[in-house]
Design an enzyme around this catalytic site. Structure first.
Site, PDB file in Angstrom:
ATOM      1  N   ARG A 238     111.597 135.636 -12.064  1.00 42.94           N
ATOM      2  CA  ARG A 238     112.403 136.495 -12.943  1.00 42.94           C
ATOM      3  C   ARG A 238     112.917 135.648 -14.101  1.00 42.94           C
ATOM      4  NH1 ARG A 238     110.295 140.214 -10.992  1.00 42.94           N
ATOM      5  NH2 ARG A 238     111.190 142.048  -9.978  1.00 42.94           N
ATOM      6  N   GLU A 267     113.309 140.853 -21.638  1.00 37.52           N
ATOM      7  CA  GLU A 267     111.894 141.216 -21.714  1.00 37.52           C
ATOM      8  C   GLU A 267     111.780 142.506 -22.488  1.00 37.52           C
ATOM      9  OE1 GLU A 267     109.992 141.312 -17.879  1.00 37.52           O
ATOM     10  OE2 GLU A 267     110.384 139.191 -17.549  1.00 37.52           O
ATOM     11  N   HIS A 286     104.750 139.265 -18.217  1.00 37.05           N
ATOM     12  CA  HIS A 286     105.092 139.742 -16.867  1.00 37.05           C
ATOM     13  C   HIS A 286     103.885 140.423 -16.198  1.00 37.05           C
ATOM     14  CE1 HIS A 286     108.816 140.862 -14.247  1.00 37.05           C
ATOM     15  NE2 HIS A 286     107.736 140.704 -13.498  1.00 37.05           N
TER      16      HIS A 286
HETATM   17  C1  DGY Z   1     107.675 142.396  -8.800  1.00 39.68           C
HETATM   18  O1  DGY Z   1     107.000 143.132  -8.070  1.00 39.68           O
HETATM   19  O2  DGY Z   1     108.861 142.156  -8.572  1.00 39.68           O
HETATM   20  C2  DGY Z   1     106.987 141.775  -9.979  1.00 39.68           C
HETATM   21  O3  DGY Z   1     107.826 141.136 -10.821  1.00 39.68           O
HETATM   22  C3  DGY Z   1     106.110 142.776 -10.695  1.00 39.68           C
HETATM   23  O4  DGY Z   1     105.000 142.910  -9.923  1.00 39.68           O
END
Ligand code: DGY
Length: 336
Positions: A238, A267, A286
Site C-alpha cells: 500500500r 493514487e 497498482h
Molecule cells: C489488493 O487486493 O489489496 C490489491 O492491492 C489489489 O489487488
C-alpha cells in the site's frame, strides 16, 4: 422477482448469472469510481455492496446504509473500509485472499528484477537513440543471485515471494509483527530479525504488510538512512506505508540505489510529482494482482461473499468474523 438490491461499483471481468437470480444488480458504468456523494445516496437503497479499494467505505456511509446486509470488497486489503463501524453494525465484510497471492508475488519479483537490471532505463536508452555500441560498463546493476532479500511482512504474499527467492539462492531475512512457525521459517530458509537489522543488511527490501496505523510511513527518512546505499526498495503493498517525500530525497541523493513501486499515496500519483523525474525509480499503476486469472478469481470470490451475505450465510472469506459471535459471546469479548 429478485429479492435484493445490489450495487457493484465497477464493471467486473465475469458474468453475474447467479447473483442476477437473487438480486437486482446495478453496475456503476464509468471507468472512475462513483463519487462519494453518489455512493452515499445509493447506499440508502441497497442490501449489498460490492466495492473496490478505491471506494471510501467510512462510518457515514455504513451508518447511512441502513438496509445493508453485506460489504464485499474485491481485494485482499481492506484499509478503505471502516471495520470498527461495520462491527458495530454487525455487518460482515468480505475480501479476496489467496487467489492473488501468486500474481502479486510474481509482480514483486518483476519489479525487483527490472529495478536491479535497469530494464526500464535500458528501454528508454534504446528508444532515445543512445545505443551506440556494446560497452563494458553500460547500465550495470547488482547481482540478484546470492544477495540478501529483506521481506517486511511474511504473510501469504511475503511467503510466496520468499519461495521464489530460493531459486536465486538468496539469504532471506524477514521482519513481522510475530515470528512465524519454525516449519515456515525452515521451509523458506528465512531468518526472523528486527526491522532495523533487516534495513541494515538487505540488498533488496520488499514490502508485504497491510496498511495499518502502525505501518503508515513505516519507511521514512530514518529508515532510508539505515539502508545500504546499494539497496533497492520494492513496494507492492500500500502506498502510505512509504513516505514518498522521503523516498524522493533518498533516491535523489542516492541514499538508496533504486526503488520500484506499484502503489503510491495518493493514487494516482500527480503527474507533476518530482518522483516521476527520477531515473532510479520504476513506477506502475497498482497492477500487482493484474493477471487475468487472478482478477477473475477475485471477482468470483467477491460475488460468492456477496451472495452469502445477502442470504444471511457466513461469508466464505470474512475479515470481521467477530460479527458472527452470538451476542452473549460478544459481551464476554468486550469485557475481557
Ligand atoms: C489488493 O487486493 O489489496 C490489491 O492491492 C489489489 O489487488
Amino acid at each position: 422477482m429478485p429479492k435484493f438490491n445490489v450495487l457493484v461499483t465497477r464493471r467486473l471481468p465475469i458474468a453475474f448469472d447467479q447473483l442476477n437470480q437473487i438480486a437486482s444488480v446495478e453496475i456503476w458504468p464509468e471507468r472512475q469510481p462513483p463519487p462519494y456523494k453518489v455512493l452515499l445516496e445509493k447506499i440508502k437503497a441497497i442490501d449489498g455492496l460490492l466495492c473496490l479499494l478505491t471506494d471510501q467505505i467510512d462510518r457515514q456511509l455504513l451508518e447511512t446504509g441502513t438496509s445493508l446486509k453485506v460489504i464485499s470488497q474485491m481485494a485482499v486489503g481492506y484499509d478503505n473500509v471502516d471495520i470498527q463501524t461495520a462491527n458495530a453494525r454487525h455487518l460482515p465484510v468480505g475480501h479476496t485472499p489467496d487467489v492473488l497471492t501468486n500474481a502479486t508475488a510474481d509482480f514483486a519479483w518483476t519489479l525487483l528484477m527490472a529495478a536491479a537490471r535497469r530494464v526500464v532505463e535500458a528501454d528508454r536508452f534504446v528508444r532515445g537513440g543512445q545505443w551506440q555500441t556494446w560497452e563494458p560498463d553500460l547500465l550495470l546493476g547488482p547481482d540478484i543471485t546470492g544477495a540478501t532479500l529483506g521481506i517486511v511482512g511474511l504473510g501469504r504474499i511475503g511467503q510466496a515471494v520468499a519461495r521464489r527467492a530460493k531459486g536465486f539462492e538468496m539469504r532471506i531475512l524477514y521482519a513481522n509483527k510475530h515470528q512465524c512457525d519454525p516449519e515456515v521459517e525452515q521451509s523458506l530458509n528465512a531468518e526472523f530479525v528486527t526491522f532495523d537489522r533487516l534495513l541494515q543488511e538487505s540488498d533488496f527490501v520488499t514490502i508485504h504488510t497491510p496498511l495499518t496505523e502502525d505501518t503508515y510511513h513505516l519507511f521514512s527518512e530514518q529508515q532510508f538512512e539505515q539502508m545500504k546505499r546499494s539497496a533497492i526498495l520494492i513496494n507492492t503493498a500500500r502506498g502510505p506505508i512509504v513516505d514518498l517525500d522521503a523516498l524522493y530525497q533518498a533516491l535523489k541523493s542516492h541514499q538508496i540505489a533504486a526503488a520500484a513501486i506499484d502503489v503510491t499515496d495518493p493514487e494516482p500519483i500527480p503527474t507533476q510529482s518530482l518522483l516521476l523525474t527520477l531515473d532510479n525509480l520504476i513506477i506502475t499503476p497498482h497492477i500487482a494482482s493484474a493477471s487475468r486469472q487472478a482478477r477473475e478469481k477475485m471477482a468470483r470470490m467477491a460475488i460468492a461473499n456477496l451472495i452469502a451475505g445477502l442470504q444471511g450465510k457466513r461469508l466464505p472469506h470474512c475479515v470481521n468474523p467477530e460479527v458472527y459471535l452470538i451476542s452473549s459471546e460478544r459481551e464476554d469479548c468486550s469485557m475481557s
